[in-house]
Design an enzyme around this catalytic site. Structure first.
Site, short mmCIF file in Angstrom:
data_model
loop_
_atom_site.label_atom_id
_atom_site.label_comp_id
_atom_site.label_asym_id
_atom_site.label_seq_id
_atom_site.Cartn_x
_atom_site.Cartn_y
_atom_site.Cartn_z
N TYR A 143 0.86 -1.04 0.13
CA TYR A 143 -0.22 0.11 -0.02
C TYR A 143 1.06 1.38 0.13
O TYR A 143 0.31 2.26 -0.01
CB TYR A 143 -1.16 -0.08 1.20
CG TYR A 143 -2.19 -0.59 0.78
CD1 TYR A 143 -2.35 -2.01 0.72
CD2 TYR A 143 -3.51 0.13 0.91
CE1 TYR A 143 -3.89 -2.53 0.24
CE2 TYR A 143 -4.68 -0.36 0.42
CZ TYR A 143 -4.73 -1.82 0.27
OH TYR A 143 -6.04 -2.33 0.06
N LYS A 189 4.15 -14.74 4.14
CA LYS A 189 4.39 -15.21 3.03
C LYS A 189 6.18 -15.44 2.86
O LYS A 189 6.87 -15.28 1.91
CB LYS A 189 3.97 -14.78 1.48
CG LYS A 189 4.14 -15.60 0.27
CD LYS A 189 3.26 -17.04 0.49
CE LYS A 189 3.52 -17.99 -0.90
NZ LYS A 189 2.93 -19.33 -0.73
N ASP A 222 -1.60 -17.97 1.63
CA ASP A 222 -2.37 -18.74 0.93
C ASP A 222 -3.28 -19.85 1.59
O ASP A 222 -4.29 -20.16 1.60
CB ASP A 222 -1.55 -19.66 -0.15
CG ASP A 222 -0.15 -20.10 0.37
OD1 ASP A 222 0.17 -19.41 1.24
OD2 ASP A 222 0.22 -20.72 -0.41
N ASP A 246 -5.86 -6.71 4.13
CA ASP A 246 -6.99 -6.07 3.39
C ASP A 246 -7.82 -7.30 2.80
O ASP A 246 -9.13 -7.25 2.93
CB ASP A 246 -6.46 -5.43 2.18
CG ASP A 246 -7.47 -4.27 1.51
OD1 ASP A 246 -8.48 -4.29 2.15
OD2 ASP A 246 -7.39 -4.10 0.29
N ASP A 250 -11.56 -8.98 3.99
CA ASP A 250 -12.81 -8.81 3.07
C ASP A 250 -13.42 -10.47 2.99
O ASP A 250 -14.49 -10.57 3.11
CB ASP A 250 -12.35 -8.54 1.63
CG ASP A 250 -12.77 -7.16 1.45
OD1 ASP A 250 -12.51 -6.28 2.29
OD2 ASP A 250 -13.17 -6.75 0.20
#
Ligand code: NAD
Length: 351
Positions: A143, A189, A222, A246, A250
């Site tokens: 971001y 990750k 993941d 983010d 959601d």
């Protein structure tokens, strides 16, 4: 904090909080007005007053001001105790102004984006008994928006991860875990992004030393998106970097029923900004159709942040009561009620 306390005699102290209200774009004005109705009602039975100060921000400002965040709005926000922010449209063309949410998060150092995801009674969710909070680093990562075209058809984006910001958000997440089930999962990750997520992982492990009572585990992003669907009730506090958070929040919102129910807080050392997780849903603008609960719960979180826990609980209980009753449901919840029907029903339950 700029709070004023007024003594009305007979030991009745009324605090006044200055609240910046940014209605935003698209469905923003509708869901913000619905929230103000609810906040007005809860004040009638509480010992505080909210002094709303409205500011302009969002894509609709660009033609007149040349920016989506005029200077006057920033100056106004600085004089307030907290901000209630409606969703805003972010133009996607290269060179367009950066998202208002992103600018404000950085400008006011609102480093922790706190997004609770809870299954509501009587609302169909993928699994029952979900009650988790995604804590997302809010000031850096992908971001940062730092991109470059280095050759035709070849581009790079900087994923900036620092020890300082990672420690700060980890500290927030551990404190939250201590108030909840003392279970924290950090998401990364690190198998691929060894340097950037290496810094994030090391920061979490450093903070962990100060919270020996907290059970800590980790997941790759993941795997986390899969586990959130498979066994979401296993998680309590999930802390991660900006973009992963983010996406994960959601997803968690949808797993618990609807994006229209998910609220978020942006918390810094001295200021808090509260908004729905969803965006401006432009195709529903002015239709009085969308669910205002996400923004109403964001307003409730703002009261909690200001120390008005009772008022927070009243709003949350009213929302749950309306959902359990099931007579008023917006389209996202399978009904045909309007945005204002939903706000009015919640107001009735607070009375
Ligand atoms: P969105 O969240 O606006 O909408 C996606 C879909 O979710 C909608 O089409 C709708 O079906 C559903 N939805 C969203 N809010 C709802 C509500 N209150 N009730 C019922 N259903 C709801 O996401 P998008 O379409 O990706 O983005 C639209 C704009 O919003 C973009 O310009 C984006 O940049 C912006 N955005 C802003 C914020 C913010 O201001 N914090 C956050 C996300 C997206």
């Amino acid at each position: 904090m700029k709070t004023l306390t007024i003594n009305l005699g007979r030991n009745r102290m009324v605090k006044t909080y200055n609240i910046a209200v940014l209605k935003g774009d698209g469905i923003g004005p509708e869901v913000t007005e619905a929230t103000i109705k609810v906040l007005d009602e809860v004040q009638k039975t509480s010992n505080f007053k909210l002094n709303y100060i409205y500011g302009e921000a969002g894509a609709h400002c660009i033609p007149e001001h040349g920016t989506n965040l005029p200077k006057e709005t920033v100056e106004m926000i600085k004089k307030t105790d907290a901000c209630l922010k409606g969703p805003m449209t972010t133009p996607e063309e290269p060179g367009a102004p950066v998202s208002v949410a992103v600018t404000l998060r950085r400008m006011f150092n609102l480093y922790a984006n706190v997004r609770p995801c809870k299954s509501f009674p009587s609302i169909e969710s993928l699994k029952p008994d979900i009650d988790l909070v995604v804590v997302r680093e809010n000031t850096e990562g992908l971001y940062s928006g730092q991109e470059a075209l280095i050759a035709p058809g070849v581009s790079v984006a900087f994923r900036i991860i620092t020890t300082e910001a990672s420690i700060r958000v980890a500290e927030y997440a551990f404190k939250l875990a201590m108030q909840r089930k003392k279970h924290l999962t950090y998401i990364h990750k690190g198998n691929i992004l060894r340097i950037t997520d290496g810094i994030f992982k090391d920061a979490v492990k450093e903070v962990q030393k100060r919270y020996p009572e907290v059970t800590v585990d980790d997941l790759h992003i993941d795997a986390a998106t899969m586990q959130l669907i498979k066994q979401p009730a296993t998680y309590d506090v999930m802390v991660t970097t900006n973009l992963f958070g983010d996406i994960l929040s959601d997803e968690a919102a949808q797993v618990t029923g609807s994006l229209g129910l998910a609220a978020g807080a942006n918390i810094g050392e001295t200021y808090g900004m509260f908004e729905p997780v969803h965006g401006s849903a432009p195709k529903y603008t002015g239709m009085n159709r969308v669910n205002p609960i996400a923004t109403i719960l964001a307003g409730a979180m703002m009261l909690d942040y200001l120390g008005e826990k009772e008022a927070f609980k009243k709003i949350e209980a009213a929302v749950v009561a309306v959902l359990v009753e099931g007579k008023i449901r917006t389209a996202d919840l399978g009904g045909s009620a309007t945005t204002s029907d939903m706000a009015d029903a919640i107001v009735e339950k607070i009375k």
